[in-house]
Design a protein around this motif. Sequence first.
Motif, PDB file in Angstrom:
ATOM      1  N   GLU A 237     -35.586 118.248   6.429  1.00 43.96           N
ATOM      2  CA  GLU A 237     -35.890 119.101   7.582  1.00 43.96           C
ATOM      3  C   GLU A 237     -36.055 118.265   8.846  1.00 43.96           C
ATOM      4  O   GLU A 237     -35.579 118.647   9.927  1.00 43.96           O
ATOM      5  CB  GLU A 237     -37.159 119.916   7.318  1.00 43.96           C
ATOM      6  N   HIS A 238     -36.699 117.128   8.722  1.00 40.32           N
ATOM      7  CA  HIS A 238     -36.861 116.223   9.869  1.00 40.32           C
ATOM      8  C   HIS A 238     -35.492 115.822  10.415  1.00 40.32           C
ATOM      9  O   HIS A 238     -35.266 115.827  11.643  1.00 40.32           O
ATOM     10  CB  HIS A 238     -37.654 114.990   9.431  1.00 40.32           C
ATOM     11  N   ALA A 239     -34.569 115.502   9.513  1.00 42.11           N
ATOM     12  CA  ALA A 239     -33.222 115.104   9.934  1.00 42.11           C
ATOM     13  C   ALA A 239     -32.477 116.272  10.575  1.00 42.11           C
ATOM     14  O   ALA A 239     -31.743 116.091  11.561  1.00 42.11           O
ATOM     15  CB  ALA A 239     -32.442 114.569   8.735  1.00 42.11           C
ATOM     16  N   LEU A 240     -32.658 117.479  10.033  1.00 43.14           N
ATOM     17  CA  LEU A 240     -31.995 118.655  10.599  1.00 43.14           C
ATOM     18  C   LEU A 240     -32.494 118.944  12.014  1.00 43.14           C
ATOM     19  O   LEU A 240     -31.707 119.309  12.900  1.00 43.14           O
ATOM     20  CB  LEU A 240     -32.235 119.872   9.703  1.00 43.14           C
ATOM     21  N   ILE A 241     -33.785 118.791  12.221  1.00 42.79           N
ATOM     22  CA  ILE A 241     -34.346 119.009  13.562  1.00 42.79           C
ATOM     23  C   ILE A 241     -33.757 118.004  14.546  1.00 42.79           C
ATOM     24  O   ILE A 241     -33.333 118.362  15.655  1.00 42.79           O
ATOM     25  CB  ILE A 241     -35.881 118.896  13.527  1.00 42.79           C
ATOM     26  N   THR A 242     -33.719 116.751  14.133  1.00 42.09           N
ATOM     27  CA  THR A 242     -33.173 115.705  15.002  1.00 42.09           C
ATOM     28  C   THR A 242     -31.705 115.971  15.318  1.00 42.09           C
ATOM     29  O   THR A 242     -31.271 115.854  16.475  1.00 42.09           O
ATOM     30  CB  THR A 242     -33.328 114.330  14.338  1.00 42.09           C
ATOM     31  N   ALA A 243     -30.939 116.347  14.298  1.00 39.82           N
ATOM     32  CA  ALA A 243     -29.511 116.617  14.508  1.00 39.82           C
ATOM     33  C   ALA A 243     -29.309 117.806  15.439  1.00 39.82           C
ATOM     34  O   ALA A 243     -28.454 117.765  16.340  1.00 39.82           O
ATOM     35  CB  ALA A 243     -28.836 116.871  13.167  1.00 39.82           C
ATOM     36  N   ALA A 244     -30.092 118.866  15.243  1.00 35.73           N
ATOM     37  CA  ALA A 244     -29.961 120.047  16.100  1.00 35.73           C
ATOM     38  C   ALA A 244     -30.325 119.709  17.543  1.00 35.73           C
ATOM     39  O   ALA A 244     -29.654 120.154  18.491  1.00 35.73           O
ATOM     40  CB  ALA A 244     -30.852 121.169  15.577  1.00 35.73           C
ATOM     41  N   TYR A 245     -31.368 118.925  17.712  1.00 34.21           N
ATOM     42  CA  TYR A 245     -31.776 118.519  19.062  1.00 34.21           C
ATOM     43  C   TYR A 245     -30.680 117.680  19.724  1.00 34.21           C
ATOM     44  O   TYR A 245     -30.321 117.905  20.890  1.00 34.21           O
ATOM     45  CB  TYR A 245     -33.074 117.724  18.988  1.00 34.21           C
ATOM     46  N   GLN A 249     -28.544 118.508  23.136  1.00 36.22           N
ATOM     47  CA  GLN A 249     -28.492 117.597  24.281  1.00 36.22           C
ATOM     48  C   GLN A 249     -27.054 117.242  24.636  1.00 36.22           C
ATOM     49  O   GLN A 249     -26.685 117.183  25.818  1.00 36.22           O
ATOM     50  CB  GLN A 249     -29.282 116.322  23.965  1.00 36.22           C
ATOM     51  N   LEU A 250     -26.231 117.023  23.623  1.00 30.86           N
ATOM     52  CA  LEU A 250     -24.830 116.685  23.860  1.00 30.86           C
ATOM     53  C   LEU A 250     -24.102 117.846  24.529  1.00 30.86           C
ATOM     54  O   LEU A 250     -23.326 117.648  25.483  1.00 30.86           O
ATOM     55  CB  LEU A 250     -24.155 116.328  22.534  1.00 30.86           C
ATOM     56  N   ALA A 251     -24.358 119.058  24.046  1.00 27.08           N
ATOM     57  CA  ALA A 251     -23.718 120.231  24.648  1.00 27.08           C
ATOM     58  C   ALA A 251     -24.156 120.406  26.094  1.00 27.08           C
ATOM     59  O   ALA A 251     -23.356 120.765  26.965  1.00 27.08           O
ATOM     60  CB  ALA A 251     -24.065 121.476  23.836  1.00 27.08           C
ATOM     61  N   HIS A 252     -25.429 120.137  26.355  1.00 27.28           N
ATOM     62  CA  HIS A 252     -25.947 120.255  27.720  1.00 27.28           C
ATOM     63  C   HIS A 252     -25.270 119.244  28.646  1.00 27.28           C
ATOM     64  O   HIS A 252     -24.896 119.566  29.782  1.00 27.28           O
ATOM     65  CB  HIS A 252     -27.455 120.037  27.711  1.00 27.28           C
ATOM     66  N   GLN A 253     -25.089 118.035  28.156  1.00 28.98           N
ATOM     67  CA  GLN A 253     -24.446 117.001  28.969  1.00 28.98           C
ATOM     68  C   GLN A 253     -22.997 117.351  29.264  1.00 28.98           C
ATOM     69  O   GLN A 253     -22.492 117.106  30.363  1.00 28.98           O
ATOM     70  CB  GLN A 253     -24.537 115.652  28.255  1.00 28.98           C
TER      71      GLN A 253
END
Length: 260
Positions: A237-245, A249-253
Amino acid sequence: MTRTFGSERTKVMARAASIAIETVAGTQWPVRLAEALRDLDATWQESAAVCADVAWQARAAGNSALVLLAPGDVTDPCPGPGTVVSRTYRHLYLSTLRYDFRCHSIESLVNQVPLSVLNADPYSWALYAFARLGQSRSDGLAVMERVLATAADHPKTVHVLLHGVWLGGLLPGRADALLALVDRLPDGGDGDPIAQFRKASALRALGRYHHAHAAVERALEFLPPGHLAVHTDLVREHALITAAYNLTQLAHQRRKPDPQ
């Protein structure tokens, strides 16, 4: 028998669970647990609390209730003094099916239990709700609400519902339902690693990544030693949160206009 109350009653139930867990390598532990709960005249709440934990431990030890009990132990309740015994078997068997994510099997068995028996046992109704919710069937939400109206926020019952909503990834309003259920737990689920795990999943789905990270980190801190499978789930779950974040961020950029 004469009931004990308060902390003494809790200790008696904990002792019954401990004895069952100590003997899970044998073939008689379900019978002995059922007899102990019968002698204690256990309520459905007490049976649920004990059976959920013992079923988990027996499954982890490779001596699952599914091996030692039969579907008929779920569907053929005994009257009179046997009521507690049959309820114990039902809780053990259905709880183990829940841990195996066997939603169809739970649904099929509960549909064979007399309605009068189920109405006296909100925990079994909760397991039925889990089965419907876990299949992302929205009618499970209505069953869940009926359970909540009768179970008075019993923690083990709320956890069954939490598990079902978490598993039902296509349920409408899933994230908000998870957060609402966590709030029903004692202290809003603070200090409860499984509650914090479910909360992290909900917050991730809502895009609240910093709060999700905080929740899963609390879960990792609160998790007792030795729960390796749960620890693996928390790390995932920790990894999924990091990946989603990071994806957000990439999409925003990429949406930013190029400088002229």
